[in-house]
Design a protein around this motif. Structure first.
Motif, short mmCIF file in Angstrom:
data_model
loop_
_atom_site.label_atom_id
_atom_site.label_comp_id
_atom_site.label_asym_id
_atom_site.label_seq_id
_atom_site.Cartn_x
_atom_site.Cartn_y
_atom_site.Cartn_z
N LYS A 28 0.86 -1.19 0.00
CA LYS A 28 0.00 0.00 0.00
C LYS A 28 0.88 1.23 0.00
O LYS A 28 1.86 1.30 0.77
N SER A 29 0.57 2.18 -0.83
CA SER A 29 1.27 3.46 -0.77
C SER A 29 0.80 4.20 0.48
O SER A 29 -0.28 3.92 1.01
N VAL A 30 1.63 5.12 0.93
CA VAL A 30 1.29 5.90 2.12
C VAL A 30 1.33 7.38 1.73
O VAL A 30 2.37 8.03 1.81
N PRO A 31 0.20 7.91 1.27
CA PRO A 31 0.21 9.30 0.78
C PRO A 31 0.38 10.31 1.92
O PRO A 31 0.88 11.40 1.69
N GLY A 32 -0.03 9.91 3.13
CA GLY A 32 -0.04 10.85 4.25
C GLY A 32 -1.47 11.13 4.63
O GLY A 32 -2.39 10.83 3.87
N GLU A 33 -1.67 11.67 5.82
CA GLU A 33 -3.05 11.93 6.25
C GLU A 33 -3.13 13.09 7.23
O GLU A 33 -2.16 13.42 7.90
N ARG A 56 -0.96 3.73 6.02
CA ARG A 56 -1.04 4.91 6.89
C ARG A 56 0.35 5.25 7.44
O ARG A 56 1.15 4.35 7.70
N PRO A 57 0.64 6.56 7.64
CA PRO A 57 1.97 6.95 8.08
C PRO A 57 2.20 6.71 9.58
O PRO A 57 1.25 6.81 10.38
N PHE A 58 3.41 6.39 9.93
CA PHE A 58 3.83 6.31 11.33
C PHE A 58 2.87 5.49 12.20
O PHE A 58 2.31 5.98 13.17
N TRP A 81 -1.14 17.29 9.85
CA TRP A 81 -0.96 16.40 8.71
C TRP A 81 0.35 15.67 8.90
O TRP A 81 1.35 16.26 9.33
N ILE A 82 0.37 14.38 8.61
CA ILE A 82 1.59 13.59 8.75
C ILE A 82 1.84 12.82 7.46
O ILE A 82 0.93 12.14 6.96
N GLY A 83 3.04 12.96 6.92
CA GLY A 83 3.36 12.25 5.69
C GLY A 83 4.86 12.03 5.56
O GLY A 83 5.60 12.14 6.55
N ASN A 84 5.30 11.75 4.36
CA ASN A 84 6.69 11.37 4.11
C ASN A 84 7.21 11.93 2.79
O ASN A 84 6.41 12.29 1.92
N ILE A 120 6.19 23.67 9.10
CA ILE A 120 6.56 22.32 8.65
C ILE A 120 7.60 21.77 9.62
O ILE A 120 8.62 22.41 9.87
N VAL A 121 7.31 20.62 10.20
CA VAL A 121 8.29 19.94 11.06
C VAL A 121 8.87 18.79 10.26
O VAL A 121 8.13 17.89 9.82
N THR A 122 10.17 18.82 10.00
CA THR A 122 10.79 17.74 9.25
C THR A 122 11.33 16.70 10.23
O THR A 122 11.90 17.05 11.27
N LEU A 123 11.10 15.43 9.92
CA LEU A 123 11.55 14.34 10.78
C LEU A 123 12.64 13.58 10.04
O LEU A 123 12.36 12.88 9.07
N GLY A 124 13.87 13.78 10.45
CA GLY A 124 14.99 13.10 9.82
C GLY A 124 15.66 13.94 8.75
O GLY A 124 15.13 14.97 8.33
#
Ligand code: URA
Ligand code: SF4
Length: 211
Positions: A28-33, A56-58, A81-84, A120-124
């Motif tokens: 499954k793709s994870v578009p973000g939500e 689903r993300p994370f 919103w959480i995505g990648n 925008i909070v960037t993770l990594g």
């Protein structure tokens, strides 16, 4: 004519995308939500095993830790919103390759445009690299900066902090400071809106006096 909500339309495109080889291992793709008008976007790296299963993300171990970090910052998942940066799982959770990041970036760009977050909070480091070039995450984590019209806050990736005990105090402290940074960002944005209004008000009489 019925026009599809832009985020849903993007998610549909992502689910059948073949622009990079990561689609080959996709379950499954994870578009973000998250809300289409979210004030804050959290952007991670890419789906892991559980995200690939659920779309689903994370939602795996890093996600559980992220939930804790968010709760500690007084933020609920429903509000953000959480995505990648890549929407399909890199095999064995390896780092995304430059050409995969480049191929997938059009989706993230479109999502940012649609949501128009102020923060925008960037993770990594891969997510940070999109907004802050040439910085080392160990040097700039937790520091808010203005990038174009938005505030960007680079954070360590929760999974990195789970695997490297030395990073955990830093990520905890950065998230504990998030409410203060959000306050500063909101105040700065409120101020700039007010300044614009004052500028406009000052302009009007001058314009009128010309006629
Ligand atoms: N790690 C990420 O970067 N993103 C996810 O969605 C899950 C784990
Ligand atoms: Fe398409 Fe992005 Fe998936 Fe690559 S990772 S196939 S670019 S959606």
């Amino acid at each position: 004519m019925f026009v599809k909500e832009p985020l849903a339309a993007l998610a549909e495109k992502i689910s059948v995308c073949t622009k990079c080889p990561l689609h080959e291992g996709r379950k499954k793709s994870v578009p973000g939500e998250g809300p289409a008008n979210a004030e804050i976007m959290f952007i991670g790296e890419g789906p892991g095993f559980h995200e690939n299963e659920q779309g689903r993300p994370f939602v795996g171990a890093a996600g559980k830790f992220l939930d804790q970090l968010l709760a500690q910052a007084g933020v609920t998942r429903e509000d953000v919103w959480i995505g990648n940066v890549v929407k399909c799982r890199p095999p064995g959770n390896r780092d995304p390759l430059p050409e995969e990041l480049a191929a997938c970036d059009t989706y993230l760009e479109a999502q940012i445009k649609a949501i128009n977050p102020s923060i925008i909070v960037t993770l990594g480091r891969f997510s940070m690299g999109k907004f802050v070039s040439g910085a080392k995450i160990s040097a700039v984590h937790g520091q808010m900066r203005k990038v174009d019209d938005r505030f960007v806050i680079p954070m360590f990736h929760p999974a990195a902090a789970l695997h490297q005990a030395a990073l955990k105090p830093a990520i905890l402290a950065d998230f504990a400071n998030l409410p203060e940074l959000l306050k500063q960002a909101r105040a700065a944005q409120g101020k700039s809106v007010r300044e614009e209004e004052i500028l406009k008000q000052n302009e009007k009489p001058k314009q009128l006096s010309l006629f």
